[in-house]
Structures are given as C-alpha cells and as structure tokens.
Design an enzyme around this catalytic site. Structure first.
Site, PDB file in Angstrom:
ATOM      1  N   LYS A  82       0.685  -1.165   0.235  1.00  0.00           N
ATOM      2  CA  LYS A  82      -0.099  -0.013   0.138  1.00  0.00           C
ATOM      3  C   LYS A  82       0.672   1.391   0.114  1.00  0.00           C
ATOM      4  CE  LYS A  82      -3.886  -1.924   2.326  1.00  0.00           C
ATOM      5  NZ  LYS A  82      -4.878  -1.772   3.243  1.00  0.00           N
ATOM      6  N   ASP A 118      -9.682   2.985   2.309  1.00  0.00           N
ATOM      7  CA  ASP A 118      -9.596   2.157   3.424  1.00  0.00           C
ATOM      8  C   ASP A 118     -10.331   3.342   4.664  1.00  0.00           C
ATOM      9  OD1 ASP A 118      -8.831  -0.240   2.967  1.00  0.00           O
ATOM     10  OD2 ASP A 118      -7.006   0.430   3.457  1.00  0.00           O
TER      11      ASP A 118
HETATM   12  P1  NAP Z   1       0.272  -2.336  10.334  1.00  0.00           P
HETATM   13  O1  NAP Z   1       0.617  -1.202   9.600  1.00  0.00           O
HETATM   14  O2  NAP Z   1       1.076  -3.551  10.493  1.00  0.00           O
HETATM   15  O3  NAP Z   1      -0.066  -1.694  11.761  1.00  0.00           O
HETATM   16  C1  NAP Z   1      -0.188  -2.649  12.817  1.00  0.00           C
HETATM   17  C2  NAP Z   1      -0.429  -1.807  14.349  1.00  0.00           C
HETATM   18  O4  NAP Z   1      -0.692  -2.602  15.292  1.00  0.00           O
HETATM   19  C3  NAP Z   1       0.903  -1.186  14.783  1.00  0.00           C
HETATM   20  O5  NAP Z   1       0.600   0.089  15.348  1.00  0.00           O
HETATM   21  C4  NAP Z   1       1.429  -2.070  15.700  1.00  0.00           C
HETATM   22  O6  NAP Z   1       2.127  -1.360  16.601  1.00  0.00           O
HETATM   23  C5  NAP Z   1       0.267  -2.746  16.274  1.00  0.00           C
HETATM   24  N1  NAP Z   1       0.501  -4.358  16.671  1.00  0.00           N
HETATM   25  C6  NAP Z   1       0.898  -5.094  15.770  1.00  0.00           C
HETATM   26  N2  NAP Z   1       1.113  -6.226  16.403  1.00  0.00           N
HETATM   27  C7  NAP Z   1       1.048  -5.681  17.950  1.00  0.00           C
HETATM   28  C8  NAP Z   1       1.241  -6.381  19.101  1.00  0.00           C
HETATM   29  N3  NAP Z   1       1.444  -7.795  19.081  1.00  0.00           N
HETATM   30  N4  NAP Z   1       0.811  -5.909  20.297  1.00  0.00           N
HETATM   31  C9  NAP Z   1       0.801  -4.554  20.389  1.00  0.00           C
HETATM   32  N5  NAP Z   1       0.560  -3.910  19.240  1.00  0.00           N
HETATM   33  C10 NAP Z   1       0.519  -4.544  17.985  1.00  0.00           C
HETATM   34  O7  NAP Z   1      -1.110  -2.922  10.002  1.00  0.00           O
HETATM   35  P2  NAP Z   1      -2.291  -2.187   9.125  1.00  0.00           P
HETATM   36  O8  NAP Z   1      -2.517  -2.381   7.845  1.00  0.00           O
HETATM   37  O9  NAP Z   1      -2.815  -1.092   9.868  1.00  0.00           O
HETATM   38  O10 NAP Z   1      -3.668  -3.358   9.739  1.00  0.00           O
HETATM   39  C11 NAP Z   1      -4.139  -3.462  11.027  1.00  0.00           C
HETATM   40  C12 NAP Z   1      -5.261  -4.259  11.156  1.00  0.00           C
HETATM   41  O11 NAP Z   1      -6.281  -3.935  10.651  1.00  0.00           O
HETATM   42  C13 NAP Z   1      -4.893  -5.781  10.682  1.00  0.00           C
HETATM   43  O12 NAP Z   1      -5.754  -6.543  11.623  1.00  0.00           O
HETATM   44  C14 NAP Z   1      -5.810  -5.827   9.264  1.00  0.00           C
HETATM   45  O13 NAP Z   1      -6.563  -6.987   9.092  1.00  0.00           O
HETATM   46  C15 NAP Z   1      -7.005  -4.510   9.803  1.00  0.00           C
HETATM   47  N6  NAP Z   1      -7.539  -4.054   8.499  1.00  0.00           N
HETATM   48  C16 NAP Z   1      -8.781  -4.251   8.010  1.00  0.00           C
HETATM   49  C17 NAP Z   1      -9.519  -3.497   7.187  1.00  0.00           C
HETATM   50  C18 NAP Z   1     -11.008  -3.529   6.926  1.00  0.00           C
HETATM   51  O14 NAP Z   1     -11.332  -3.497   5.867  1.00  0.00           O
HETATM   52  N7  NAP Z   1     -11.825  -3.958   7.929  1.00  0.00           N
HETATM   53  C19 NAP Z   1      -8.825  -2.664   6.344  1.00  0.00           C
HETATM   54  C20 NAP Z   1      -7.423  -2.422   6.672  1.00  0.00           C
HETATM   55  C21 NAP Z   1      -6.951  -3.170   7.891  1.00  0.00           C
HETATM   56  P3  NAP Z   1       3.752  -0.927  16.482  1.00  0.00           P
HETATM   57  O15 NAP Z   1       3.713   0.265  16.096  1.00  0.00           O
HETATM   58  O16 NAP Z   1       4.156  -0.797  18.031  1.00  0.00           O
HETATM   59  O17 NAP Z   1       4.400  -2.013  15.850  1.00  0.00           O
END
Ligand code: NAP
Length: 292
Positions: A82, A118
C-alpha cells in the site's frame, strides 16, 4: 490492409473479453475481494472478472507493469504494497496522498490513478451504525499502522477534532499527527487504559484479536464507560475478544465487516461508475466467515 483487418478482429476480440480487475498483495490467497466483486459484476450484468494475484515485494513494479500490459482496468492493493504504490502511480488522489498509502488503482488511458478507500470506507461503515454526533465525539484509536493512519486522516478531513492515538510504540502514535492539520494526543496503551472513561468511541486498528493473538486484548476495558461505542476493524473473527468484553460491559460494538464492504464498494464505484449491492456484499462476507 492485412494489418488493419487483423487489428479490427483483434479489437473485436478484446471488446468481447471481460474487463479485468484484481487484488494484488502477498499473501492474497485468503482474500474475500474476488467473491464480493465478482458477485457484484454478475448482479449488475457487467462483463468483468476479478482475480487475486500474489506479487512479492521485490516484483511489485514488474507485476504492476504486467497488469497494465494485460489490459487490467483496475486493482486493489493490500499488504505489503500500500505504501510503495504511492511511488508507482502516475496520479494520486489528495486524501490518499495525505494518508501516504493506496489501496485502489484505476487504469485510465494507460495512466495509473491511486486512491485510498480504507479511511472513507471505515467512515461510511461507522456512520451506518454510530448514531451520535461524530464531530463532538472523543475518539481513541488503538494502533498507529497503515489502517490507523487512513482512519485518522479521514476523520480529520471530516472535521473530527478530538483524537487520541494509543500505540505500543508511542513514537509511531506521535508521528501520525506530523503533517496532519489537526493535532491529537499520543499515549501508551497503559496511559489510555487509565483514562478510558473519557472516550466515546474506541477503535482497534491493531491485529490483536486475530490469529495468532486471538485471545488477547489490544486494551483492557475496565475503565470504559457503559455507553462507549467499541469498534474493531478486524473482521476475522467476526467477534473479537475485545468486542465480546465490550458487550459484557454493555457497550455498543461494531466489527470490521462494514469497513471491508464499504472500501470494496468505493473501489467498485471508481472503476465502474456503478453502485454494488452493499447488503449482498455483507452477506457474502458474513457467510464465508461463519463457514470457517
Ligand atoms: P500495520 O500497518 O502493520 O499496523 C499494525 C499496528 O498494530 C501497529 O501500530 C502495531 O504497533 C500494532 N501491533 C501489531 N502487533 C501488535 C502486538 N502484538 N501488540 C501490540 N501492538 C501491535 O497493519 P495495518 O495495515 O494498519 O492493519 C492493522 C489491522 O487492520 C489488521 O488486523 C488488518 O487485518 C485490519 N484491517 C482491516 C480492514 C477492513 O477493511 N476491515 C482494512 C485494513 C486493515 P507498533 O507500531 O508498535 O508496531
């Protein structure tokens, strides 16, 4: 003459082919996007096909070139491409630029136009169910990754002003407000837990609640007030541990299905100019997830 003849046969051949769309990412094998887009093309009588195509990080540019060479009219972009896609498109929508990530690309006259659905998809999904005044709401976003950034930028663009981001890595929470016209508060998860009663709307954007962290909580809800609206953007499982605990406290809850459906519907509209059936899309997603 021969060339012209072949050309016209070829054009005719192309004209009869379905328009091609895809989701590109790595991995994409479990994506539900082909199900909902193909069902919508069929329902609207649009001759088109949507596929999931795995493209590795190293092959992104080459993969995108292949798609345009093959005549794809558009594609969705998912993890891990992305952010990188911003460097590849020819034009970028202002909100996608602000977010710094693209999840939808349209191919128009050979040019790649990047959008982000999104954030707006999340907002539309929220507005369908959250009936309080969002402009007055005190909002807590947990997580500071790509999805959080899309949601924060969209909320700010729509006049939401009371924003706090809590994240494991606090620097990432603070960075979210750099280059953002509306400044918000950055907290650690513990700090947010301690003052949870002040928030009207809590949005989890971390993957905590999904496998392999299915039984964990992104934040403890002890101090949340009863009427808090708790939203998890995870849709698999349909009800995360966070939502279960929030229901036990008497909070209102929402899962990630509306966001998923609206972001897809907005991509569909960019590409085709037609509105897909949101209820049908939702039903497909719920049915597939309940079968698991
Ligand atoms: P990302 O860019 O990898 O960001 C993940 C975030 O979660 C970061 O802030 C990270 O913290 C935190 N995190 C990850 N693992 C963690 C842990 N074990 N403990 C505490 N904090 C943790 O991911 P993203 O693209 O934003 O996506 C995040 C979620 O949103 C996913 O589950 C995805 O499936 C969902 N999503 C859903 C939709 C929908 O249409 N419903 C659309 C997009 C995404 P740090 O900064 O400390 O690493």
């Amino acid at each position: 003459m021969l060339q012209k003849g072949w050309g016209s046969i070829f054009d005719h051949h192309l004209y009869n082919q379905p328009a091609l769309y895809a989701v590109i990412g790595d991995p994409v094998v479990h994506s539900m996007s082909p199900d909902i887009h193909n069902a919508s093309f069929k329902a609207l009588g649009i001759k088109a096909r949507y596929e999931s195509i795995r493209i590795s990080k190293e092959n992104l540019l080459e993969g995108v070139r292949t798609l345009t060479d093959k005549g794809f009219k558009g594609f969705n972009v998912t993890i891990p491409h992305k952010v990188e896609m911003v460097q590849i498109v020819d034009e970028i929508d202002p909100l996608a630029k602000k977010i710094g990530a693209i999840n939808t690309v349209g191919v128009e006259n050979g040019k790649l136009i990047g959008y982000n659905t999104d954030g707006p998809g999340f907002l539309k999904g929220l507005q369908q169910f959250y009936k309080q005044d969002l402009l007055k709401a005190n909002v807590l976003i947990i997580g500071a990754g790509g999805a959080a950034r899309a949601i924060v930028m969209t909320l700010v663009s729509n006049g939401v002003s009371r924003l706090t981001v809590a994240n494991r890595t606090i620097e990432k929470a603070s960075n979210l407000f750099v280059n953002c016209e509306q400044k918000g508060q950055a907290l650690t998860i513990n700090e947010a837990e301690a003052c949870l009663e002040q928030f009207d709307l809590i949005i989890n954007t971390t993957p905590i609640g999904m496998e392999p962290n299915k039984d964990k909580m992104p934040i403890l809800l002890e101090n949340a007030k009863q009427k808090t609206y708790v939203c998890d953007i995870i849709y698999n499982p349909l009800q995360t541990n966070l939502l279960t605990k929030a229901l036990e406290k008497g909070c209102h809850v929402q899962n990630g299905v509306p966001m998923f459906v609206y972001q897809a519907a907005m991509s569909f509209e960019y590409w085709t100019g037609r509105k897909p059936d949101l209820e049908k899309m939702t039903e497909i997603v719920n049915t597939r997830l309940l079968q698991k």
